[in-house]
Scaffold this active site. Structure first.
Site, PDB file in Angstrom:
ATOM      1  N   PHE A   1     -33.963 -66.520 -25.487  1.00 23.24           N
ATOM      2  CA  PHE A   1     -32.952 -65.707 -25.675  1.00 23.24           C
ATOM      3  C   PHE A   1     -32.775 -64.937 -24.645  1.00 23.24           C
ATOM      4  O   PHE A   1     -33.459 -63.865 -24.254  1.00 23.24           O
ATOM      5  CB  PHE A   1     -33.032 -65.033 -27.043  1.00 23.24           C
ATOM      6  CG  PHE A   1     -31.768 -64.426 -27.225  1.00 23.24           C
ATOM      7  CD1 PHE A   1     -30.611 -65.083 -27.702  1.00 23.24           C
ATOM      8  CD2 PHE A   1     -31.638 -62.865 -27.058  1.00 23.24           C
ATOM      9  CE1 PHE A   1     -29.349 -64.158 -28.057  1.00 23.24           C
ATOM     10  CE2 PHE A   1     -30.346 -62.332 -27.411  1.00 23.24           C
ATOM     11  CZ  PHE A   1     -29.307 -62.950 -27.795  1.00 23.24           C
TER      12      PHE A   1
ATOM     13  N   ASP B   1     -37.956 -62.137 -18.643  1.00 20.11           N
ATOM     14  CA  ASP B   1     -37.119 -61.154 -19.387  1.00 20.11           C
ATOM     15  C   ASP B   1     -38.122 -60.361 -20.326  1.00 20.11           C
ATOM     16  O   ASP B   1     -38.741 -61.183 -21.329  1.00 20.11           O
ATOM     17  CB  ASP B   1     -36.007 -62.114 -20.172  1.00 20.11           C
ATOM     18  CG  ASP B   1     -35.295 -61.399 -21.330  1.00 20.11           C
ATOM     19  OD1 ASP B   1     -35.669 -60.105 -21.561  1.00 20.11           O
ATOM     20  OD2 ASP B   1     -34.395 -62.121 -21.480  1.00 20.11           O
TER      21      ASP B   1
ATOM     22  N   LYS C   1     -34.346 -52.982 -24.507  1.00 23.36           N
ATOM     23  CA  LYS C   1     -34.645 -52.668 -26.005  1.00 23.36           C
ATOM     24  C   LYS C   1     -35.333 -51.285 -26.359  1.00 23.36           C
ATOM     25  O   LYS C   1     -34.850 -50.192 -26.565  1.00 23.36           O
ATOM     26  CB  LYS C   1     -35.214 -53.640 -26.905  1.00 23.36           C
ATOM     27  CG  LYS C   1     -34.165 -54.621 -27.290  1.00 23.36           C
ATOM     28  CD  LYS C   1     -34.916 -55.762 -28.365  1.00 23.36           C
ATOM     29  CE  LYS C   1     -33.836 -56.694 -28.633  1.00 23.36           C
ATOM     30  NZ  LYS C   1     -33.308 -57.933 -27.955  1.00 23.36           N
TER      31      LYS C   1
HETATM   32  C1  LIG Z   1     -32.412 -58.396 -27.220  1.00 23.87           C
HETATM   33  C2  LIG Z   1     -32.680 -59.349 -26.244  1.00 23.87           C
HETATM   34  C3  LIG Z   1     -31.831 -59.488 -25.084  1.00 23.87           C
HETATM   35  C4  LIG Z   1     -30.229 -59.097 -24.900  1.00 23.87           C
HETATM   36  O1  LIG Z   1     -30.305 -57.596 -25.189  1.00 23.87           O
HETATM   37  P1  LIG Z   1     -29.110 -56.813 -25.320  1.00 23.87           P
HETATM   38  O2  LIG Z   1     -29.182 -55.422 -25.346  1.00 23.87           O
HETATM   39  O3  LIG Z   1     -28.683 -57.279 -26.940  1.00 23.87           O
HETATM   40  O4  LIG Z   1     -28.028 -57.120 -24.673  1.00 23.87           O
HETATM   41  C5  LIG Z   1     -32.100 -60.223 -24.076  1.00 23.87           C
HETATM   42  N1  LIG Z   1     -33.155 -60.897 -24.039  1.00 23.87           N
HETATM   43  C6  LIG Z   1     -34.357 -60.551 -25.105  1.00 23.87           C
HETATM   44  C7  LIG Z   1     -35.348 -61.353 -24.970  1.00 23.87           C
HETATM   45  C8  LIG Z   1     -34.007 -60.064 -26.176  1.00 23.87           C
HETATM   46  O5  LIG Z   1     -34.815 -60.067 -27.182  1.00 23.87           O
END
Ligand SMILES: *Cc1c(COP(=O)(O)O)cnc(C)c1O
Length: 399
Positions: free
Chosen positions: A135, A220, A249
């Site tokens: 994700f 990520d 986050k």
């Molecule tokens: C939540 C998340 C995102 C997206 O972050 P947003 O601030 O909602 O755009 C991207 N990568 C990972 C692994 C995430 O958990």
């Protein structure tokens, strides 16, 4: 406008229903939150891995408060000390290069994708290999990067330039490499994909494969960063360094902020005018992030996440023995998933009724993301509430 039902009705009428909220929260402190009727919950969602230092930590609140009353925003047309100091701190903890700041995880990943493309541009390389069940966000490029059909459905045509491989399967990554490939992008622990930690064999193998094939390794860290896995950054669970990684986050404790952190070799590719963000790295989010980092250091929360993660997994593992519908407990640090045979949503709802907030990750994984400064007594209470919820759902069918 103070009752939960009134607020829900207003949402129903005026807010696009991209989520399906289940409770109303009106205040928080540490690992506890309250609804407007005064019911308290133990919050093991922490704003989806955002409040690693707990709700309304006084140090973070004060830093934000003081900064917003001094210089709230100045744009990147001007220097501001806080952004540079934050960049220095993130850099020294990780890759010793430079940072770019933005406002969310998706945006940080967009920046990382653009940086990788820029790096490969002269050689005609642009394709990024990402993982199935990954994700990476909800913008067009990041849904294309996300290896889950459900986030892409209805939004095609998607940007090209992504190929997918199987997580924790080095051979499948090798097979996806072609002359256009520029990078491989992973999460050290897949979050939305079901709390799946990368194996050391995979990550170490990937680093080697990327080096041999002239590819960038990108991480990520939006969900698993900032101490969550028992290391500052999830990739530090392995004896490797990525070429760049992203944060969001937990970075600024709920003040919207994303970051791209790059190795020295990638740090001077963006030139003035090539990438930008109006709010990115603004003084309020920068001081909030520094206060978060102060608290993580002062309260030794990286180690705490590792230690309490072990305790939590041990506590939950008893339910694997007890209920045949509880298949597995997995995770890293305080990023923990309980895999059930059945809808995770059902367990999430039962936990909420008991007074514990958690969330689902995919169809069948219940995800727990408590604040990293959770107390032992609260952790024990949470385990009890999960036990009560499971007993309520699976009790009669006990093997
Ligand atoms: C939540 C998340 C995102 C997206 O972050 P947003 O601030 O909602 O755009 C991207 N990568 C990972 C692994 C995430 O958990």
């Amino acid at each position: 406008m103070s009752k939960s039902t009134d607020i829900a009705a207003l949402f129903d009428q005026y807010v696009m229903s991209t989520y399906a909220p289940s409770a109303t929260l009106s205040s928080g402190s540490g690992c506890k939150v309250r609804d407007p009727e005064g019911k308290t919950y133990l919050d093991f969602t922490a704003g989806i891995a955002v409040h690693n230092v707990g709700h309304c930590h006084p140090k973070v609140v004060k830093a934000i408060h003081d900064q917003v009353a001094t210089l709230g925003h100045c744009s990147n047309l001007f220097f501001n000390a806080s952004q540079a100091l934050l960049a220095q701190r993130l850099s020294k903890l990780s890759l010793n290069g430079k940072c770019f700041f933005c406002n969310s995880g998706a945006e940080a990943n967009e920046a990382m994708i653009k940086l990788a493309r820029l790096w490969g541009h002269e050689k005609g390389k642009f394709e990024i290999i990402t993982m199935q069940n990954s994700f990476h966000g909800r913008t067009l490029a990041t849904i294309a990067a996300t290896g889950q059909a459900k986030v892409q459905k209805g939004f095609d045509p998607l940007p090209i330039g992504f190929a997918y491989a199987e997580f924790n399967n080095l051979e499948s990554v090798r097979a996806a490499i072609n002359e256009r490939t520029v990078a491989v992008m992973i999460e050290a622990v897949q979050g939305e994909g079901g709390v799946v930690p990368a194996t050391e064999e995979f990550v170490v193998g990937l680093r080697k494969l990327c080096d041999e094939s002239g590819l960038l390794l990108l991480c990520d860290e939006v969900q698993c960063g900032m101490g969550r896995t028992g290391k500052w950054f999830g990739w530090q669970n392995f004896p490797i360094k990525p070429d760049a990684f992203t944060l969001a986050k937990a970075l600024a404790d709920g003040i919207p902020m994303g970051a791209l952190v790059a190795s020295p070799a990638l740090s001077d590719l963006f030139k003035p005018g090539m990438h930008a963000s109006t709010f990115g790295g603004n003084p309020v989010s920068s001081v909030a992030a520094m206060a978060v980092m102060d608290v993580i250091e002062e309260e030794a929360l990286v180690k705490h996440a590792a230690d309490f993660g072990t305790l939590f997994v041990e506590g939950l593992s008893a339910f694997v023995e007890k209920y045949k519908q509880v298949l597995e407990v997995r995770g890293k640090g305080l990023m923990v998933g309980l895999v059930v045979d059945g809808p995770a949503k059902e367990v999430v709802e039962a936990c909420r009724e008991m007074g514990l907030l958690c969330c689902a990750a995919g169809e069948s994984v219940v995800r727990f993301l408590p604040p990293l400064n959770i107390k032992e007594s609260d952790l024990e209470e949470a385990i009890e509430m999960v036990g009560d919820a499971l007993e309520q759902l699976y009790g009669e069918e006990e093997a």
